[in-house]
Design a protein around this motif. Structure first.
Motif, mmCIF file in Angstrom:
data_model
loop_
_atom_site.group_PDB
_atom_site.id
_atom_site.type_symbol
_atom_site.label_atom_id
_atom_site.label_comp_id
_atom_site.label_asym_id
_atom_site.label_seq_id
_atom_site.Cartn_x
_atom_site.Cartn_y
_atom_site.Cartn_z
ATOM 1 N N LYS A 70 -71.979 -76.078 4.244
ATOM 2 C CA LYS A 70 -72.061 -75.153 3.123
ATOM 3 C C LYS A 70 -72.913 -73.941 3.493
ATOM 4 O O LYS A 70 -73.867 -74.051 4.258
ATOM 5 N N THR A 71 -72.574 -72.804 2.929
ATOM 6 C CA THR A 71 -73.319 -71.579 3.231
ATOM 7 C C THR A 71 -74.740 -71.634 2.694
ATOM 8 O O THR A 71 -75.608 -70.897 3.151
ATOM 9 N N LEU A 75 -80.611 -74.702 8.638
ATOM 10 C CA LEU A 75 -80.265 -75.378 9.887
ATOM 11 C C LEU A 75 -80.718 -76.835 9.899
ATOM 12 O O LEU A 75 -80.037 -77.699 10.445
ATOM 13 N N GLY A 76 -81.877 -77.103 9.299
ATOM 14 C CA GLY A 76 -82.365 -78.476 9.274
ATOM 15 C C GLY A 76 -81.409 -79.400 8.543
ATOM 16 O O GLY A 76 -81.091 -80.498 9.019
ATOM 17 N N LYS A 77 -80.932 -78.962 7.394
ATOM 18 C CA LYS A 77 -80.002 -79.778 6.607
ATOM 19 C C LYS A 77 -78.672 -79.924 7.335
ATOM 20 O O LYS A 77 -78.074 -81.001 7.349
ATOM 21 N N ARG A 78 -78.236 -78.845 7.963
ATOM 22 C CA ARG A 78 -76.956 -78.908 8.673
ATOM 23 C C ARG A 78 -77.043 -79.826 9.888
ATOM 24 O O ARG A 78 -76.101 -80.549 10.206
ATOM 25 N N PRO A 102 -76.656 -78.456 15.942
ATOM 26 C CA PRO A 102 -77.150 -77.073 15.961
ATOM 27 C C PRO A 102 -78.615 -77.056 16.390
ATOM 28 O O PRO A 102 -79.318 -78.063 16.267
ATOM 29 N N PRO A 103 -79.098 -75.939 16.892
ATOM 30 C CA PRO A 103 -80.521 -75.859 17.255
ATOM 31 C C PRO A 103 -81.404 -75.961 16.025
ATOM 32 O O PRO A 103 -80.952 -75.752 14.897
ATOM 33 N N THR A 104 -82.666 -76.290 16.228
ATOM 34 C CA THR A 104 -83.617 -76.312 15.121
ATOM 35 C C THR A 104 -83.900 -74.882 14.665
ATOM 36 O O THR A 104 -83.609 -73.915 15.373
ATOM 37 N N SER A 105 -84.496 -74.747 13.498
ATOM 38 C CA SER A 105 -84.826 -73.411 12.984
ATOM 39 C C SER A 105 -85.789 -72.685 13.909
ATOM 40 O O SER A 105 -85.671 -71.472 14.124
ATOM 41 N N SER A 106 -86.745 -73.419 14.472
ATOM 42 C CA SER A 106 -87.717 -72.773 15.359
ATOM 43 C C SER A 106 -87.056 -72.311 16.655
ATOM 44 O O SER A 106 -87.340 -71.224 17.158
ATOM 45 N N CYS A 168 -88.118 -84.532 14.826
ATOM 46 C CA CYS A 168 -88.832 -83.470 14.118
ATOM 47 C C CYS A 168 -87.884 -82.296 13.896
ATOM 48 O O CYS A 168 -87.290 -81.779 14.841
ATOM 49 N N GLY A 169 -87.735 -81.869 12.657
ATOM 50 C CA GLY A 169 -86.832 -80.770 12.346
ATOM 51 C C GLY A 169 -87.358 -79.418 12.763
ATOM 52 O O GLY A 169 -86.638 -78.427 12.728
#
Length: 211
Positions: A70-71, A75-78, A102-106, A168-169
């Motif tokens: 979902k848009t 990124l963590g949830k995805r 997918p990569p983490t947000s950081s 760890c997200g």
């Protein structure tokens, strides 16, 4: 699209930026071609006055567009949703490959900063690398910043006084200052570390053999 070719090349991997695992360049090109709102958002990479937060936000939106979901997700949830979906279909004898996520947000943030640095270099606007995804090692050589190092309580592991691991997200347990180092593991208190071994007698050996 032509004004975004530099961004597209840097964001999907070039000599100074990393590629996104198993994504390639054709899929991102098609995604940008079909999504005008996304093109407008990543256009900030061409701006000489963009802030790191602007770049990180636009970069994360671009990366999320390459994965199903979902848009409204972050990124963590995805990452979590994809982990559950892939792992549920995985045979019991096959090991899960974290690179599929997918990569983490950081990681996305640092990657986006390096992409911006490279795009601006191509546009004739050189910037300080240490402000845009690079750091200097002890010998003064530039190297990519791999994550935010979980030095603040934005990391839920640190917030709960736990060391980071591969779940760890924020850092995924890589290159983080909040992970357990080998020398630390040697100093961890184990309940039985101070117990002296009890000598084994011949009678004990006979009993063990009969067991």
């Amino acid at each position: 699209m032509k004004e975004l070719i530099l961004f597209l090349h840097a964001a999907t991997g070039c000599d100074t930026t990393s590629a996104i695992f198993d994504i390639g360049k054709l899929k991102p090109f098609r995604r940008l071609s079909q999504d005008e709102a996304l093109r407008l958002r990543v256009g900030v990479f061409n701006s000489p006055n963009a802030t790191p937060d602007d770049i990180a936000t636009a970069g994360e939106m671009f990366i999320m567009s390459l994965y199903p979901g979902k848009t409204s997700d972050d990124l963590g949830k995805r990452r979590f949703q994809m982990y559950v979906k892939i792992n549920s279909r995985l045979p019991a004898n096959k090991k899960f490959d974290l690179a599929q996520l997918p990569p983490t947000s950081s990681s996305s943030r640092e990657h986006s900063l390096r992409v911006y640095l490279q795009v601006q270099e191509w546009l004739g606007n050189p910037l300080p690398p240490t402000d845009w995804g690079f750091e200097k090692d002890e010998e003064g050589h530039l190297r990519p910043v791999t994550n935010r190092r979980c030095e603040s309580k934005k990391c839920s592991c640190r917030r709960h006084k736990m060391v980071c691991s591969n779940i760890c997200g924020y850092c995924a347990g890589h290159g983080c200052s909040n992970t357990l180092r080998e020398e630390d593991e040697d100093n961890v208190d184990h309940p039985d570390k101070d117990l002296e071994p009890i000598p084994c007698t011949e009678t004990d050996v006979e009993l063990i053999s009969l067991a």
